[in-house]
Design a protein around this motif. Sequence first.
Motif, PDB file in Angstrom:
ATOM      1  N   PRO A  34      47.000  34.458  21.330  1.00  0.00           N
ATOM      2  CA  PRO A  34      47.265  33.160  21.975  1.00  0.00           C
ATOM      3  C   PRO A  34      48.583  33.132  22.763  1.00  0.00           C
ATOM      4  O   PRO A  34      48.656  32.539  23.835  1.00  0.00           O
ATOM      5  N   MET A  35      49.606  33.803  22.248  1.00  0.00           N
ATOM      6  CA  MET A  35      50.885  33.840  22.963  1.00  0.00           C
ATOM      7  C   MET A  35      50.762  34.683  24.223  1.00  0.00           C
ATOM      8  O   MET A  35      51.339  34.349  25.263  1.00  0.00           O
ATOM      9  N   LEU A  36      50.015  35.789  24.148  1.00  0.00           N
ATOM     10  CA  LEU A  36      49.789  36.603  25.347  1.00  0.00           C
ATOM     11  C   LEU A  36      49.075  35.789  26.415  1.00  0.00           C
ATOM     12  O   LEU A  36      49.445  35.828  27.591  1.00  0.00           O
ATOM     13  N   GLU A  37      48.059  35.036  26.004  1.00  0.00           N
ATOM     14  CA  GLU A  37      47.308  34.211  26.954  1.00  0.00           C
ATOM     15  C   GLU A  37      48.190  33.134  27.583  1.00  0.00           C
ATOM     16  O   GLU A  37      47.991  32.765  28.732  1.00  0.00           O
ATOM     17  N   LYS A  38      49.155  32.647  26.845  1.00  0.00           N
ATOM     18  CA  LYS A  38      50.076  31.633  27.356  1.00  0.00           C
ATOM     19  C   LYS A  38      51.067  32.243  28.352  1.00  0.00           C
ATOM     20  O   LYS A  38      51.417  31.620  29.355  1.00  0.00           O
ATOM     21  N   ASN A  39      51.539  33.467  28.076  1.00  0.00           N
ATOM     22  CA  ASN A  39      52.563  34.101  28.899  1.00  0.00           C
ATOM     23  C   ASN A  39      52.042  34.905  30.081  1.00  0.00           C
ATOM     24  O   ASN A  39      52.790  35.157  31.026  1.00  0.00           O
ATOM     25  N   ILE A  40      50.806  35.365  30.021  1.00  0.00           N
ATOM     26  CA  ILE A  40      50.234  36.144  31.124  1.00  0.00           C
ATOM     27  C   ILE A  40      49.158  35.286  31.789  1.00  0.00           C
ATOM     28  O   ILE A  40      48.085  35.084  31.231  1.00  0.00           O
ATOM     29  N   VAL A  41      49.468  34.799  32.979  1.00  0.00           N
ATOM     30  CA  VAL A  41      48.556  33.908  33.695  1.00  0.00           C
ATOM     31  C   VAL A  41      48.023  34.632  34.931  1.00  0.00           C
ATOM     32  O   VAL A  41      48.799  35.055  35.798  1.00  0.00           O
ATOM     33  N   SER A  63      43.546  51.788  40.444  1.00  0.00           N
ATOM     34  CA  SER A  63      42.122  51.545  40.291  1.00  0.00           C
ATOM     35  C   SER A  63      41.665  50.638  41.433  1.00  0.00           C
ATOM     36  O   SER A  63      42.062  49.470  41.492  1.00  0.00           O
ATOM     37  N   ASN A  64      40.873  51.181  42.365  1.00  0.00           N
ATOM     38  CA  ASN A  64      40.390  50.413  43.520  1.00  0.00           C
ATOM     39  C   ASN A  64      41.532  49.729  44.262  1.00  0.00           C
ATOM     40  O   ASN A  64      41.485  48.541  44.569  1.00  0.00           O
ATOM     41  N   ASN A  65      42.587  50.478  44.553  1.00  0.00           N
ATOM     42  CA  ASN A  65      43.786  49.987  45.252  1.00  0.00           C
ATOM     43  C   ASN A  65      44.565  48.934  44.478  1.00  0.00           C
ATOM     44  O   ASN A  65      45.384  48.225  45.045  1.00  0.00           O
ATOM     45  N   ASN A  66      44.286  48.779  43.212  1.00  0.00           N
ATOM     46  CA  ASN A  66      45.052  47.886  42.342  1.00  0.00           C
ATOM     47  C   ASN A  66      45.818  48.751  41.348  1.00  0.00           C
ATOM     48  O   ASN A  66      45.339  49.781  40.906  1.00  0.00           O
ATOM     49  N   GLU A  67      47.012  48.300  40.987  1.00  0.00           N
ATOM     50  CA  GLU A  67      47.823  49.048  40.022  1.00  0.00           C
ATOM     51  C   GLU A  67      47.498  48.569  38.608  1.00  0.00           C
ATOM     52  O   GLU A  67      47.367  47.377  38.364  1.00  0.00           O
ATOM     53  N   GLU A  68      47.384  49.518  37.693  1.00  0.00           N
ATOM     54  CA  GLU A  68      47.038  49.210  36.302  1.00  0.00           C
ATOM     55  C   GLU A  68      48.147  49.719  35.387  1.00  0.00           C
ATOM     56  O   GLU A  68      48.519  50.875  35.456  1.00  0.00           O
ATOM     57  N   TRP A  69      48.673  48.801  34.549  1.00  0.00           N
ATOM     58  CA  TRP A  69      49.710  49.157  33.586  1.00  0.00           C
ATOM     59  C   TRP A  69      49.141  49.071  32.191  1.00  0.00           C
ATOM     60  O   TRP A  69      48.359  48.177  31.883  1.00  0.00           O
ATOM     61  N   LYS A 107      47.565  43.828  45.149  1.00  0.00           N
ATOM     62  CA  LYS A 107      48.484  44.503  46.060  1.00  0.00           C
ATOM     63  C   LYS A 107      49.830  43.798  46.154  1.00  0.00           C
ATOM     64  O   LYS A 107      50.835  44.402  46.510  1.00  0.00           O
ATOM     65  N   LYS A 108      49.865  42.513  45.841  1.00  0.00           N
ATOM     66  CA  LYS A 108      51.113  41.744  45.914  1.00  0.00           C
ATOM     67  C   LYS A 108      51.925  41.816  44.616  1.00  0.00           C
ATOM     68  O   LYS A 108      52.986  41.230  44.510  1.00  0.00           O
ATOM     69  N   GLY A 109      51.408  42.517  43.612  1.00  0.00           N
ATOM     70  CA  GLY A 109      52.118  42.657  42.346  1.00  0.00           C
ATOM     71  C   GLY A 109      51.939  41.475  41.416  1.00  0.00           C
ATOM     72  O   GLY A 109      52.773  41.217  40.553  1.00  0.00           O
ATOM     73  N   ILE A 110      50.838  40.773  41.568  1.00  0.00           N
ATOM     74  CA  ILE A 110      50.524  39.620  40.723  1.00  0.00           C
ATOM     75  C   ILE A 110      49.337  39.979  39.836  1.00  0.00           C
ATOM     76  O   ILE A 110      48.406  40.670  40.264  1.00  0.00           O
ATOM     77  N   VAL A 111      49.353  39.495  38.586  1.00  0.00           N
ATOM     78  CA  VAL A 111      48.288  39.813  37.634  1.00  0.00           C
ATOM     79  C   VAL A 111      46.937  39.335  38.173  1.00  0.00           C
ATOM     80  O   VAL A 111      46.747  38.169  38.475  1.00  0.00           O
ATOM     81  N   LYS A 112      46.033  40.294  38.294  1.00  0.00           N
ATOM     82  CA  LYS A 112      44.667  39.995  38.718  1.00  0.00           C
ATOM     83  C   LYS A 112      43.782  39.794  37.492  1.00  0.00           C
ATOM     84  O   LYS A 112      42.944  38.904  37.456  1.00  0.00           O
ATOM     85  N   ASN A 113      44.000  40.639  36.490  1.00  0.00           N
ATOM     86  CA  ASN A 113      43.228  40.561  35.251  1.00  0.00           C
ATOM     87  C   ASN A 113      43.951  41.362  34.169  1.00  0.00           C
ATOM     88  O   ASN A 113      44.801  42.188  34.475  1.00  0.00           O
ATOM     89  N   TYR A 114      43.606  41.119  32.919  1.00  0.00           N
ATOM     90  CA  TYR A 114      44.177  41.889  31.816  1.00  0.00           C
ATOM     91  C   TYR A 114      43.240  41.835  30.622  1.00  0.00           C
ATOM     92  O   TYR A 114      42.397  40.947  30.512  1.00  0.00           O
ATOM     93  N   THR A 115      43.398  42.817  29.738  1.00  0.00           N
ATOM     94  CA  THR A 115      42.634  42.839  28.494  1.00  0.00           C
ATOM     95  C   THR A 115      43.558  43.197  27.341  1.00  0.00           C
ATOM     96  O   THR A 115      44.504  43.959  27.506  1.00  0.00           O
TER      97      THR A 115
END
Length: 128
Positions: A34-41, A63-69, A107-115
């Motif tokens: 829940p805290m991760l979901e609150k902090n990563i939008v 991955s498909n021109n997106n950066e994955e951390w 490409k702009k360095g903004i979170v697109k998705n996370y798991t």
Amino acid sequence: MKKIIPIMLIVVSIFISGCTAKGGNENLAKMEKPMLEKNIVKGKTTKVDIKKMFGDPESVSLSNNNEEWEYSYNKVTASATNFIPIVSLFTAGTSSDRKALVILFNKKGIVKNYTVTQTKSEARAGLF
């Protein structure tokens, strides 16, 4: 005799507690889902924000021109029976907890998705 009893108590407590090895990102370990979901939008949180929360990633890939951390945390605990002579021949083992966070940035360095994944496993050895 009075000195032996405290020493025996310490030795017994070590056997009962087992042995634990921890590794990885401590900040990830402390954050529940829940805290991760609150902090990563998605669409708002940036790479800078993520670095402030977790530091440098363990791995970076494209991955498909997106950066994955990726960040992870592992905790492995040995069973107390591993440390008891003779008993460990019949029953021994470990339990492990793993938490992983994978973040995909556009490409702009903004979170697109996370798991976030959490897995628990157990390994047994010995005759039983």
